[in-house]
Design a protein around this motif. Structure first.
Motif, short mmCIF file in Angstrom:
data_model
loop_
_atom_site.label_atom_id
_atom_site.label_comp_id
_atom_site.label_asym_id
_atom_site.label_seq_id
_atom_site.Cartn_x
_atom_site.Cartn_y
_atom_site.Cartn_z
N LEU A 54 1.58 10.34 14.57
CA LEU A 54 1.14 9.75 13.19
C LEU A 54 2.43 9.98 12.23
N ALA A 56 4.41 8.80 8.37
CA ALA A 56 4.22 8.43 7.17
C ALA A 56 5.67 8.10 6.51
N THR A 70 10.77 9.10 7.01
CA THR A 70 9.65 9.07 7.73
C THR A 70 9.20 10.53 8.46
N THR A 102 -4.98 13.60 5.97
CA THR A 102 -4.27 12.24 6.07
C THR A 102 -4.51 11.54 4.79
N THR A 105 -4.70 4.67 2.45
CA THR A 105 -3.87 3.65 2.26
C THR A 105 -4.66 2.44 1.75
N LEU A 116 1.26 4.19 6.47
CA LEU A 116 1.31 4.98 7.69
C LEU A 116 1.14 4.09 9.04
#
Length: 339
Positions: A54, A56, A70, A102, A105, A116
């Motif tokens: 994962l 972001a 990133t 998390t 978005t 993400l």
């Protein structure tokens, strides 16, 4: 269906990978399911490991200004240990749980400008290759939506959202970055504060809501604000009058802000203030070090670095793609798979 060839690891004619998410939108702490689809190349290969990261796009402030990179904030091994025959296809289903922190978005389907993604990495023939990248959408939890709904109904407008590298002192933050939702005030507070910044730090049991007013300085520049921390349980959502609750939080934040900045909220800024732990006992002293606009009103009124793996957790992995969110893979024409 677009497959991405793993040219970097095994050369031309190597295997291809495509990751398909069952849903492109999830919620913090919720499941993320899908399938990794592999297609064999011109020769048999050993698939040693399939990993989902994962990732972001995160901002960091330093002496040289602001930069972007990133960050990998979670990593899950979903398969491996098998031989992929020439020109054959193989499917690996997966199910993982998103970290509770998390970032969001979107709000009511409107994008916030936070990026993400789910990145697939294959370990093939002793080498690793970033095989596929898919955009991930994250909607708010009921508790987050309730707070944002109340803010919108109280007249606060959405300005922007970003992810900041760093930690908020005095909180239970676990990820190496935090999300700031910047909100503009209604008319009655326009002379008191320019904006507030709201951060959600969710856990399985509840959530910390961190609110600060008119941040000055950054992660490395020593600017500090009065920061208030309010806690709630996920079970509070249905039985709380959120407009009244959030209005009480804002009074604490803005009263403390006004007492330090004067009547116009923009003068005499500096120092460091305390945390208000609403409804849960002691008050804490501390400070917060701070590590694209949609034009929409928030929530329900919308209609109107690298530290590797620590203790089994991925804390952060800042890679080279500064300023280009998830760009720069080796073969550009296939980049991102289904993204």
């Amino acid at each position: 269906m677009v497959f991405k060839k793993l040219l970097g690891a095994v050369g031309v004619g190597g295997p291809s990978v495509d990751t398909v998410l069952d849903s492109t939108t999830a919620v913090p702490g919720g499941p993320l399911t899908g399938r990794v689809l592999l297609r064999g190349g011109r020769a048999d290969v050993e698939i040693e490991q399939i990993t989902l990261d994962l990732v972001a796009r995160v901002e960091a402030e330093g002496d040289d200004g602001e930069s972007e990179g990133t960050v990998v904030f979670d990593r899950t091994v979903v398969g491996g240990g098998f031989r992929l025959a020439e020109e054959t296809e193989h499917t690996v289903p997966f199910s993982l749980t998103l970290p509770w922190e998390t970032p969001l978005t979107e709000l009511h389907g409107q994008p916030l400008g936070v990026v993400l993604g789910v990145r697939t990495e294959l370990a093939v023939a002793g080498a690793r290759d970033k095989g596929d990248l898919d955009q991930l959408g994250v909607a708010p939890l009921p508790a987050q939506e309730a707070v944002l709904e109340a803010l919108g109904q109280l007249g606060w407008g959405f300005k922007s959202a970003d992810l900041e590298l760093g930690h908020i002192n005095g909180t239970g933050q676990r990820l190496p970055f935090y999300q700031e939702l910047e909100l503009t005030p209604p008319a009655q507070y326009a002379h008191t504060v320019n904006e507030i910044e709201v951060t959600f730090l969710a856990t399985p049991d509840g959530m910390e809501v961190v609110i600060e007013a008119d941040k000055r300085g950054g992660l490395f520049t020593g600017g500090h604000d009065t920061v208030h921390r309010f806690t709630l349980s996920h079970h509070d959502v249905a039985r709380t009058q959120w407009n009244t609750e959030v209005e009480g939080w804002l009074r604490q934040v803005l009263d403390a802000h006004a007492s330090r900045t004067g009547p116009y909220g923009t003068q005499g800024y500096g120092g460091h203030g305390g945390y208000a732990d609403h409804g849960h006992g002691d008050h804490h002293s501390g400070e917060r070090r701070s590590g694209p606009s949609t034009g929409a009103v928030v929530a329900g009124v919308a209609a109107g670095v690298a530290v590797g793996v620590v203790g089994g957790m991925v804390a952060a992995e800042v890679v080279d793609e500064i300023g280009d969110a998830f760009e720069g893979d080796e073969d550009g024409e296939d980049e991102g798979g289904d993204e």
